[in-house]
Motif scaffolding. Structure first.
Motif, PDB file in Angstrom:
ATOM      1  N   GLU A 353       0.738  -1.195  -0.198  1.00 54.14           N
ATOM      2  CA  GLU A 353       0.152  -0.070   0.137  1.00 54.14           C
ATOM      3  C   GLU A 353       1.034   1.226  -0.160  1.00 54.14           C
ATOM      4  O   GLU A 353       1.921   1.173   0.849  1.00 54.14           O
ATOM      5  CB  GLU A 353      -1.050  -0.006   1.102  1.00 54.14           C
ATOM      6  N   SER A 354       0.453   2.334  -0.803  1.00 55.27           N
ATOM      7  CA  SER A 354       1.200   3.329  -0.756  1.00 55.27           C
ATOM      8  C   SER A 354       0.163   4.682  -0.514  1.00 55.27           C
ATOM      9  O   SER A 354      -0.831   4.831  -1.290  1.00 55.27           O
ATOM     10  CB  SER A 354       1.939   3.587  -2.133  1.00 55.27           C
ATOM     11  N   PHE A 355       0.671   5.710   0.241  1.00 52.99           N
ATOM     12  CA  PHE A 355      -0.176   6.728   0.674  1.00 52.99           C
ATOM     13  C   PHE A 355      -1.704   6.455   0.703  1.00 52.99           C
ATOM     14  O   PHE A 355      -2.528   7.062   0.074  1.00 52.99           O
ATOM     15  CB  PHE A 355      -0.165   7.865  -0.330  1.00 52.99           C
ATOM     16  N   LEU A 356      -2.259   5.475   1.807  1.00 53.17           N
ATOM     17  CA  LEU A 356      -3.283   5.224   1.887  1.00 53.17           C
ATOM     18  C   LEU A 356      -4.158   4.872   0.747  1.00 53.17           C
ATOM     19  O   LEU A 356      -5.321   4.973   0.606  1.00 53.17           O
ATOM     20  CB  LEU A 356      -4.100   6.219   2.883  1.00 53.17           C
ATOM     21  N   GLY A 357      -3.735   4.001   0.008  1.00 60.37           N
ATOM     22  CA  GLY A 357      -4.338   3.487  -1.363  1.00 60.37           C
ATOM     23  C   GLY A 357      -4.411   4.434  -2.231  1.00 60.37           C
ATOM     24  O   GLY A 357      -5.192   4.158  -3.293  1.00 60.37           O
ATOM     25  N   LYS A 358      -4.131   5.657  -2.495  1.00 65.17           N
ATOM     26  CA  LYS A 358      -4.195   6.758  -3.296  1.00 65.17           C
ATOM     27  C   LYS A 358      -3.223   6.630  -4.291  1.00 65.17           C
ATOM     28  O   LYS A 358      -3.669   7.169  -5.454  1.00 65.17           O
ATOM     29  CB  LYS A 358      -4.182   8.002  -2.681  1.00 65.17           C
ATOM     30  N   ASN A 359      -2.174   5.830  -4.275  1.00 68.07           N
ATOM     31  CA  ASN A 359      -1.028   5.913  -5.464  1.00 68.07           C
ATOM     32  C   ASN A 359      -0.524   4.480  -5.577  1.00 68.07           C
ATOM     33  O   ASN A 359      -0.494   3.586  -4.508  1.00 68.07           O
ATOM     34  CB  ASN A 359       0.195   6.863  -5.132  1.00 68.07           C
ATOM     35  N   ILE A 381      -0.352  -8.433  -3.384  1.00 74.04           N
ATOM     36  CA  ILE A 381      -1.587  -7.739  -3.143  1.00 74.04           C
ATOM     37  C   ILE A 381      -1.440  -6.284  -3.227  1.00 74.04           C
ATOM     38  O   ILE A 381      -0.533  -6.045  -2.449  1.00 74.04           O
ATOM     39  CB  ILE A 381      -2.355  -8.298  -1.806  1.00 74.04           C
ATOM     40  N   TRP A 382      -2.259  -5.460  -4.267  1.00 75.74           N
ATOM     41  CA  TRP A 382      -1.930  -4.241  -3.855  1.00 75.74           C
ATOM     42  C   TRP A 382      -3.351  -3.511  -3.385  1.00 75.74           C
ATOM     43  O   TRP A 382      -4.322  -3.898  -3.835  1.00 75.74           O
ATOM     44  CB  TRP A 382      -1.682  -3.463  -5.274  1.00 75.74           C
ATOM     45  N   ILE A 383      -3.248  -2.612  -2.386  1.00 73.76           N
ATOM     46  CA  ILE A 383      -4.280  -2.115  -1.883  1.00 73.76           C
ATOM     47  C   ILE A 383      -4.500  -0.529  -2.476  1.00 73.76           C
ATOM     48  O   ILE A 383      -3.734   0.142  -2.703  1.00 73.76           O
ATOM     49  CB  ILE A 383      -4.142  -1.472  -0.455  1.00 73.76           C
ATOM     50  N   PHE A 384      -5.765  -0.334  -3.385  1.00 75.69           N
ATOM     51  CA  PHE A 384      -5.903   0.956  -4.033  1.00 75.69           C
ATOM     52  C   PHE A 384      -7.283   1.325  -3.739  1.00 75.69           C
ATOM     53  O   PHE A 384      -8.207   0.560  -3.189  1.00 75.69           O
ATOM     54  CB  PHE A 384      -6.037   0.691  -5.639  1.00 75.69           C
ATOM     55  N   ARG A 399      -9.676  -0.762  -0.912  1.00 70.86           N
ATOM     56  CA  ARG A 399      -9.313  -0.374   0.353  1.00 70.86           C
ATOM     57  C   ARG A 399     -10.690  -0.259   1.209  1.00 70.86           C
ATOM     58  O   ARG A 399     -11.454   0.123   0.664  1.00 70.86           O
ATOM     59  CB  ARG A 399      -8.477   0.852   0.640  1.00 70.86           C
ATOM     60  N   PHE A 400     -10.517  -1.078   2.305  1.00 67.31           N
ATOM     61  CA  PHE A 400     -11.698  -1.272   3.236  1.00 67.31           C
ATOM     62  C   PHE A 400     -12.842  -2.084   2.654  1.00 67.31           C
ATOM     63  O   PHE A 400     -14.117  -2.091   3.221  1.00 67.31           O
ATOM     64  CB  PHE A 400     -12.244   0.195   3.668  1.00 67.31           C
ATOM     65  N   SER A 401     -12.496  -3.010   1.772  1.00 67.96           N
ATOM     66  CA  SER A 401     -13.541  -3.669   1.189  1.00 67.96           C
ATOM     67  C   SER A 401     -13.363  -5.036   2.071  1.00 67.96           C
ATOM     68  O   SER A 401     -12.604  -5.156   2.867  1.00 67.96           O
ATOM     69  CB  SER A 401     -13.214  -4.148  -0.358  1.00 67.96           C
ATOM     70  N   LEU A 402     -14.352  -5.993   1.799  1.00 71.24           N
ATOM     71  CA  LEU A 402     -14.306  -7.095   2.629  1.00 71.24           C
ATOM     72  C   LEU A 402     -12.903  -7.801   2.203  1.00 71.24           C
ATOM     73  O   LEU A 402     -12.252  -8.625   3.102  1.00 71.24           O
ATOM     74  CB  LEU A 402     -15.701  -8.078   2.120  1.00 71.24           C
ATOM     75  N   ARG A 403     -12.603  -8.188   1.023  1.00 71.77           N
ATOM     76  CA  ARG A 403     -11.222  -8.647   0.542  1.00 71.77           C
ATOM     77  C   ARG A 403     -10.276  -7.973   1.330  1.00 71.77           C
ATOM     78  O   ARG A 403      -9.068  -8.681   1.534  1.00 71.77           O
ATOM     79  CB  ARG A 403     -11.077  -8.751  -0.960  1.00 71.77           C
ATOM     80  N   TYR A 404     -10.078  -6.637   1.496  1.00 70.89           N
ATOM     81  CA  TYR A 404      -9.093  -5.847   2.085  1.00 70.89           C
ATOM     82  C   TYR A 404      -8.784  -6.489   3.240  1.00 70.89           C
ATOM     83  O   TYR A 404      -7.767  -6.884   3.971  1.00 70.89           O
ATOM     84  CB  TYR A 404      -9.528  -4.476   2.190  1.00 70.89           C
ATOM     85  N   TYR A 405      -9.955  -6.772   4.169  1.00 75.78           N
ATOM     86  CA  TYR A 405      -9.830  -7.230   5.537  1.00 75.78           C
ATOM     87  C   TYR A 405      -9.366  -8.669   5.496  1.00 75.78           C
ATOM     88  O   TYR A 405      -8.463  -9.000   6.561  1.00 75.78           O
ATOM     89  CB  TYR A 405     -11.011  -7.048   6.315  1.00 75.78           C
ATOM     90  N   TYR A 406      -9.742  -9.466   4.546  1.00 80.96           N
ATOM     91  CA  TYR A 406      -9.322 -10.745   4.431  1.00 80.96           C
ATOM     92  C   TYR A 406      -7.733 -11.020   4.266  1.00 80.96           C
ATOM     93  O   TYR A 406      -7.054 -11.494   5.078  1.00 80.96           O
ATOM     94  CB  TYR A 406      -9.916 -11.504   3.425  1.00 80.96           C
ATOM     95  N   TYR A 407      -7.298 -10.129   3.223  1.00 80.46           N
ATOM     96  CA  TYR A 407      -5.992 -10.165   2.952  1.00 80.46           C
ATOM     97  C   TYR A 407      -5.229  -9.534   4.069  1.00 80.46           C
ATOM     98  O   TYR A 407      -3.809 -10.102   4.348  1.00 80.46           O
ATOM     99  CB  TYR A 407      -5.708  -9.689   1.504  1.00 80.46           C
ATOM    100  N   SER A 416       4.358  -0.918   3.628  1.00 76.37           N
ATOM    101  CA  SER A 416       3.504   0.103   3.301  1.00 76.37           C
ATOM    102  C   SER A 416       4.297   1.280   3.815  1.00 76.37           C
ATOM    103  O   SER A 416       5.274   1.309   4.592  1.00 76.37           O
ATOM    104  CB  SER A 416       2.343   0.300   4.553  1.00 76.37           C
ATOM    105  N   ASN A 417       4.133   2.567   3.170  1.00 77.41           N
ATOM    106  CA  ASN A 417       4.819   3.847   3.330  1.00 77.41           C
ATOM    107  C   ASN A 417       4.310   4.784   4.368  1.00 77.41           C
ATOM    108  O   ASN A 417       4.661   5.916   4.716  1.00 77.41           O
ATOM    109  CB  ASN A 417       5.335   4.748   2.151  1.00 77.41           C
ATOM    110  N   SER A 418       3.102   4.399   4.730  1.00 78.66           N
ATOM    111  CA  SER A 418       2.240   5.391   5.753  1.00 78.66           C
ATOM    112  C   SER A 418       1.504   4.467   6.584  1.00 78.66           C
ATOM    113  O   SER A 418       1.743   3.188   6.726  1.00 78.66           O
ATOM    114  CB  SER A 418       1.088   6.112   4.983  1.00 78.66           C
ATOM    115  N   ARG A 419       0.830   4.832   7.748  1.00 78.33           N
ATOM    116  CA  ARG A 419       0.321   4.202   8.846  1.00 78.33           C
ATOM    117  C   ARG A 419      -0.927   3.477   8.399  1.00 78.33           C
ATOM    118  O   ARG A 419      -2.008   3.902   7.964  1.00 78.33           O
ATOM    119  CB  ARG A 419      -0.129   4.940   9.839  1.00 78.33           C
ATOM    120  N   ILE A 420      -0.895   2.090   8.743  1.00 81.18           N
ATOM    121  CA  ILE A 420      -1.948   1.235   8.636  1.00 81.18           C
ATOM    122  C   ILE A 420      -2.905   1.330   9.568  1.00 81.18           C
ATOM    123  O   ILE A 420      -2.756   1.571  10.767  1.00 81.18           O
ATOM    124  CB  ILE A 420      -1.416  -0.379   8.494  1.00 81.18           C
TER     125      ILE A 420
END
Length: 705
Positions: A353-359, A381-384, A399-407, A416-420
């Motif tokens: 994940e980069s910058f809270l899924g924005k980039n 897995i990339w979070i966007f 980000r914040f989908s059901l699969r997000y929480y699963y993975y 990650s480069n920011s806070r999870i």
């Protein structure tokens, strides 16, 4: 006039003393004695205390040779005070100017009067001199003392001395209860002023220097049970005190103990002391609890530990279910914790994940592309927030989908480069690589005093989030020293440089720059200015939504530079959606959402920034840097503060207006010449670790490949 003794116990609170003591000095009621009780503070704090004593003849200082706690310090203040009235002020709180005048004028013949308290997260949240028409009501002490605090109460000194009222010295927390119980035993009712007369500060750093009520829950439980049992015995014949203590116990159990006992081990550890306390509870108080609390208190009273455990398990389970079904996010968090986190870890799965899924950018991007290029046997897995076109065969997860929480629950690795988010508990066996996102100029976390961001619990939350980091990447020794201190980071620092800067040292960087210019449609005969400012902590609509007002005059810049230059606007990701380029579209390009700023570095001939860390990275290219610092004094002295001397150590000039920026650009060769020595020194300090192979070294260390 009758003298009031303001008693202020102090223990290592020098950062708050100016506001606290000054608020006492500035009271419109002038017949004061300000009693400062040093409770074994550090030498630095002692010097601050002595400096205040020199400012006002009404200040007297008394010292305890070693720390004995707030109760002992207040007791010493009572013994030394010479005023007709006593008033207790904590050294991290402060008063409106009118407080003591309002209280004493409305006290009448009573031995005690209370005021209204306002809780504040930071200084100057409210004007402290605004008066409302006062009204005095009569209230039972039981109701007046619901907060278990002696603060914001003006009390007759004769009454205190006559009845020997004192604070407990046996506990750190809840020492007020002994004093309050004594008052309840002696008085029935007391006047309460409906005017704010006290500002209670919530300390923003409960890790380095916590207030008493920010101590860990186990300490609070232990202290409360001790003082509760002591007072129940001491005031056995006083029904009003018994009722008050029982009500405080019920509230404390519901709000603190129940949640504390989510850790089953704590039940065994504290069962006996809690059960002993419950023995003295009035049956009527127990019956006032809800069905869960009532059953649990009866189990405690009857010393049935196993039954209590079963009841609490049900209580916690139903509470979690109720919370889970109160909203979509809460349901997903419940599934993350109770379902997905109990599944086996996927040893070969990495979440990026980069910058809270924005980039798709920064060091996570470099690490991912390196691993893909080496055909390493991992599932990626990339979070966007939105689907993107990226190389390789990574799964893209919203980000914040059901699969997000699963993975997030099942992946072995987080990068990650920011806070999870804090609500994602890191499970045993999970490895978290924190790449971070820049070399620090602005002071960070525990190097900051006041917090001006939208989140008043910033330091606490940052500390909790950063405890999950297993590795932290640093680009230089300067950063490593700051990160260790400002993040309180004690695990492994990867001191290889930033993977994201490998591109700036690539032998192919010129070819890459030509590709990027062509992709963006920038003419070969135009030079490129990159403007990349940071965000301001205090400019926000609400938590998570920041604003920014562009101070560069783009119309004027186009008029003077448009024949030779274009300008690329790259805002911080917090404020990327708030820039207007209407009327200058052929000159100014808003590329705030362009994924990788390192690619914009490559095509830029000049960087303009302010307090953003981008210039540390850009310096790897040894190209000109201009600093547009129109609010330098405010940012340096109020909002953040800096780690380096902006006026002496930067590799470029500080500019305050669009005209100064234009002049520097038009005379850029002279700027280069004037700042060559500073630039060389800066490069050696900041960029010497950057050799173009940081990504490879990070991957080998973290993934053992």
């Amino acid at each position: 006039m009758s003298k009031i003794s303001v008693i202020i116990p102090i223990y290592n609170t020098e950062e708050f003393l100016d506001a606290s003591i000054t608020s006492a000095i500035n009271q419109t009621y002038r017949d004061l004695e300000i009693v400062l009780v040093d409770d074994g503070s550090s030498e630095t704090c002692q010097k601050s205390i002595d400096a205040f004593a020199e400012r006002d003849s009404r200040i007297v200082v008394h010292r305890l040779p070693k720390r004995k706690g707030t109760g002992a310090a207040r007791n010493l203040g009572i013994e030394k005070a010479t005023g007709k009235y006593l008033y207790f002020l904590d050294s991290d709180d402060y008063l409106p100017d009118h407080s003591l005048k309002s209280l004493i004028e409305n006290m009448g013949d009573s031995s005690l009067i209370s005021g209204q308290t306002m809780n504040l997260n930071k200084m100057n949240e409210t004007e402290n001199n605004v008066l409302i028409e006062s009204e005095v009501i009569s209230q039972t002490l039981e109701n007046a003392f619901k907060n278990m605090s002696v603060l914001n109460r003006l009390i007759s000194a004769d009454f205190v001395h006559k009845h020997g009222l004192r604070f407990s010295e046996a506990t750190d927390c809840y020492s007020d209860l002994q004093f309050l119980a004594g008052l309840i035993a002696l008085l029935d009712r007391s006047p309460v002023l409906n005017q704010c007369t006290y500002y209670k500060r919530t300390r923003n750093d409960p890790i380095s220097n916590p207030a008493l009520m920010q101590l860990d829950t186990e300490k609070k439980v232990t202290d409360f049970l001790y003082i509760f049992c002591l007072l129940k015995t001491e005031f056995k014949a006083k029904n009003d005190v018994q009722k008050y203590l029982d009500q405080q116990f019920l509230q404390f159990y519901r709000r603190t103990v129940v949640m504390f006992f989510q850790d089953r081990n704590q039940i065994d550890h504290h069962f006996d002391s809690l059960s002993n306390a419950a023995q003295s509870l009035n049956d009527e108080v127990i019956s006032n609890g809800n069905i869960f609390v009532k059953s649990e208190l009866l189990a405690l009273k009857n010393k049935k530990a196993m039954k209590l455990k079963r009841l609490l398990k049900t209580h916690h389970g139903l509470r979690e279910l109720k919370t889970a079904f109160s909203g979509r996010t809460k349901l997903l968090v419940f599934l993350y914790r109770r379902v997905f986190s109990n599944m086996p870890l996927k040893e070969k799965t990495i979440v990026f994940e980069s910058f809270l899924g924005k980039n798709y950018s920064d060091s996570p991007k470099n690490i991912y592309e390196y691993m893909v290029s080496k055909n390493l046997d991992y599932q990626y897995i990339w979070i966007f927030n939105e689907k993107r076109k990226i190389p390789g065969n990574a799964k893209q997860i919203k980000r914040f989908s059901l699969r997000y929480y699963y993975y997030m629950a099942t992946a072995k690795f987080w990068v990650s480069n920011s806070r999870i988010p804090l609500h994602l508990n890191k499970r045993e066996g999970n490895i978290y690589l924190q790449t971070w996102h820049g070399t620090p100029l602005k002071k960070l976390v525990f190097d900051m005093n006041e917090i001006h961001s939208a989140n008043p619990k910033y330091k606490l939350h940052f500390y909790q989030q950063s405890r999950r980091w297993d590795y932290l990447i640093s680009a230089n020794q300067y950063s490593s020293e700051i990160f260790r201190r400002a993040f309180k980071f004690e695990k492994e620092m990867l001191e290889f440089g930033y993977p994201r800067n490998d591109l700036l040292h690539s032998p192919q960087k010129e070819n890459k720059a030509n590709e990027i210019r062509k992709k963006l449609g920038i003419s070969d005969n135009k030079k490129v200015i990159l403007y990349a400012p940071t965000w301001r902590d205090d400019e926000f609509y609400k938590p998570g939504q920041y604003k920014f007002q562009l101070k560069l005059d783009l119309q004027k810049m186009k008029a003077q530079l448009g024949d030779d230059y274009v300008i690329l606007l790259r805002m911080h990701y917090f404020i990327a959606d708030h820039i207007d380029t209407a009327g200058v579209e052929d000159f100014a390009f808003n590329l705030s959402k362009y994924d990788d700023i390192a690619e914009l570095y490559l095509i830029s001939d000049i960087l303009i920034t302010d307090y953003s860390s981008v210039f540390f990275d850009y310096a790897n290219l040894r190209r000109p840097i201009l600093f547009f610092t129109y609010d330098l004094e405010k940012y340096r002295d109020t909002l953040r503060g800096f780690y380096i001397d902006m006026e002496k150590e930067l590799p470029g000039p500080l500019l305050k207006s669009t005209d100064e920026v234009l002049d520097a650009i038009e005379n850029i060769e002279s700027v280069n010449k004037n700042y060559k020595h500073s630039y060389d020194e800066f490069y050696d300090k900041i960029c010497s670790w950057e050799t173009g192979n940081a990504t490879e070294m990070v991957v080998k260390r973290v993934f053992n490949v």
